[in-house]
Design an enzyme around this catalytic site. Structure first.
Site, PDB file in Angstrom:
ATOM      1  N   SER A   1      14.031 -15.383 -21.964  1.00  0.00           N
ATOM      2  CA  SER A   1      14.455 -16.496 -22.797  1.00  0.00           C
ATOM      3  C   SER A   1      13.211 -17.641 -22.203  1.00  0.00           C
ATOM      4  CB  SER A   1      15.620 -17.019 -22.805  1.00  0.00           C
ATOM      5  OG  SER A   1      16.660 -16.107 -23.309  1.00  0.00           O
TER       6      SER A   1
ATOM      7  N   ASP B   1      24.144 -10.974 -24.996  1.00  0.00           N
ATOM      8  CA  ASP B   1      23.166  -9.861 -24.742  1.00  0.00           C
ATOM      9  C   ASP B   1      23.570  -8.638 -23.855  1.00  0.00           C
ATOM     10  OD1 ASP B   1      21.316 -10.774 -26.571  1.00  0.00           O
ATOM     11  OD2 ASP B   1      20.012 -12.055 -25.081  1.00  0.00           O
TER      12      ASP B   1
ATOM     13  N   ARG C   1      18.472  -2.717 -25.489  1.00  0.00           N
ATOM     14  CA  ARG C   1      19.622  -2.811 -24.582  1.00  0.00           C
ATOM     15  C   ARG C   1      20.717  -1.633 -24.821  1.00  0.00           C
ATOM     16  NH1 ARG C   1      18.668  -7.447 -21.952  1.00  0.00           N
ATOM     17  NH2 ARG C   1      17.686  -9.103 -23.393  1.00  0.00           N
TER      18      ARG C   1
ATOM     19  N   SER D   1      24.006 -19.814 -31.935  1.00  0.00           N
ATOM     20  CA  SER D   1      22.745 -19.238 -31.835  1.00  0.00           C
ATOM     21  C   SER D   1      21.772 -20.171 -31.063  1.00  0.00           C
ATOM     22  CB  SER D   1      22.032 -18.956 -33.372  1.00  0.00           C
ATOM     23  OG  SER D   1      20.823 -18.476 -33.136  1.00  0.00           O
TER      24      SER D   1
ATOM     25  N   ARG E   1       9.745 -19.498 -23.607  1.00  0.00           N
ATOM     26  CA  ARG E   1       9.670 -21.030 -23.789  1.00  0.00           C
ATOM     27  C   ARG E   1       8.525 -21.581 -22.957  1.00  0.00           C
ATOM     28  NH1 ARG E   1      14.555 -19.184 -25.128  1.00  0.00           N
ATOM     29  NH2 ARG E   1      15.933 -20.179 -26.583  1.00  0.00           N
TER      30      ARG E   1
END
Length: 447
Positions: free
Chosen positions: A29, A326, A402, A174, A33
């Site tokens: 993540s 996740d 995953r 989200s 970014r």
């Protein structure tokens, strides 16, 4: 089958205890970014610890397509020559985001308030995922989108020539939606506001502040009210990416399950919006120590000492779902080996991940001899205790990294080996998974 390679059948089986140091990759993540905000900044952003998985590499290529100069200078070390807020050029080619929902949704956000157009696509999995949850709020800024039925990729997004600021309440928990709106707000005048009823991972807010944006968060009766002042000049930064808790989940859960195991997982992010799994594991009886707690790159981190443990099923608090969304697949695999029942509620977001993860885990666990129950928002796993999972199945991964890694962890303690039909998607988030697990002592092979 992955869009980036042929299917790779993989099998895991029982072996000796796991030991050693599990240096998992950088946080996915934060890596996305860092590249995006580096491209929106003035100057040269230097990133260390970047995850070099396929998802993040696709985002790097997308930033290049919009005109930023993105250069790899060493393992995990990258520089981004930014264009400034509103400086994106129109890309000449279709932007292929591969398997990454985070990548495509955040990139749509950061271009939606510039007067340019771009067409996005992805692999078979990503083309099934809903984009309306992002394009609907982006339309409030003045952007227009044209895609397949149901708001799915391939999709062309036409940015707003004269964007207006937006106040938007997210209809679901989200971080991708929240982040897309905040990134769009960067090039809109005035203040853009996002209200989220359930807090989600806050990497975007933290990193925006680090790059010089004015972002405030206020707790209100409606939820967190996040206010961004638009049209800042973002300043290039030095970004040290902490290790990914979602990747750490796999060696951590494997060590808890395999008798005699004792491992160290250094430098793992302990961001309170991301550490739900570790809280849940400790409630189940996991022997996890948090050592050398510190801050790196604006994120709290710690070294995890993990030892084999006897685990008991619990009811996971639904309000914890966003902080471990996740990690539910590997938690479900671990729950199969616990004593008693593990109840996971409030997990409807799993239905629209890289696969329908509730259905994928339920069908895979059933094939391995584990009794499960599910509804739209719930997964219940009836644990068989240590050494109780029969295994012996080949599990369909549905192009989901995953799902693949979760069943390879379960195969390390099942009575018979467990295979997955395609391990190639693992490269999207954890490209060193096989080597790392083998170095710890896991028996994982390609068939």
């Amino acid at each position: 089958m992955s869009a980036h390679g042929s299917p790779i059948r993989m099998t895991s089986r029982k072996g000796g205890p796991l030991s050693g140091v599990a240096a998992v990759p950088g946080d996915k993540s934060i890596s996305h970014r860092a590249l995006i905000l580096g491209a929106l900044s003035v100057g040269t952003t230097r990133i260390t610890g970047l995850l070099e998985g396929q998802d993040v590499l696709d985002t790097a290529r997308a930033m290049q397509a919009f005109g930023a100069t993105v250069t790899r200078t060493g393992p995990g070390a990258w520089t981004v020559e930014g264009l400034g807020v509103g400086g994106f050029a129109e890309p000449a080619e279709v932007i292929d985001c591969g398997n990454s929902g985070t990548g495509v949704r955040l990139i749509m956000g950061c271009m939606a308030t510039s007067p340019i157009s771009a067409t996005f696509t992805g692999d078979a999995s990503l083309r099934k995922r809903p984009m309306g949850r992002v394009t609907d709020p982006l339309a409030l800024f003045g952007a227009r989108s044209y895609g397949r039925a149901g708001g799915r990729l391939p999709m062309t997004l036409v940015g707003a020539a004269e964007p207006v600021p937006v106040t938007y309440t997210t209809p679901m928990a989200s971080a991708q939606v929240k982040s897309a709106v905040l990134l769009a707000g960067l090039n809109a005048p005035g203040q853009t506001v996002v209200i989220e009823k359930t807090p989600t991972r806050d990497h975007t807010e933290r990193m925006l502040r680090g790059f010089g944006a004015e972002v405030t968060v206020e707790a209100t009766p409606e939820g967190n009210r996040i206010t961004l002042t638009g049209q800042p000049e973002l300043r290039a930064q030095e970004v040290a990416v902490p290790r990914d808790p979602s990747s750490a989940a796999f060696p951590v859960c494997a060590a808890l399950l395999v008798p005699g195991s004792d491992i160290l997982v250094p430098g793992v992010s302990q961001n309170p919006t991301r550490n739900g799994l570790f809280l849940t594991l400790r409630e189940m009886g996991a022997d996890i120590e948090f050592l050398n707690e510190r801050e790196e790159g604006g994120e709290p981190v710690a070294d995890l000492r993990v030892r084999h443990s006897a685990l008991t099923g619990i009811a996971v608090p639904p309000e914890r779902a966003a902080a471990q969304i996740d990690e539910y697949p590997v938690l479900a695999a671990l729950a199969a080996c616990a004593s008693g029942t593990t109840v996971m509620r409030g997990v409807h977001e799993l239905r629209v991940k890289e696969s329908d993860r509730i259905a994928a885990m339920a069908r895979g666990l059933e094939a391995c001899g584990v009794r499960v129950e599910e509804d739209e928002d719930t997964l219940i796993v009836h644990g068989l205790g240590p050494d109780g999972v029969p295994g012996g199945a080949t599990v369909a991964t549905h192009i989901d990294h995953r799902i693949a890694m979760s069943f390879l962890v379960l195969g390390l303690v099942s009575q018979q080996p467990i295979s997955v039909d395609d391990g190639s998607p693992i490269a999207t988030s954890f490209p060193v998974f096989e080597d790392l697990m083998r170095q710890l002592g896991a028996s994982i092979t390609r068939d």
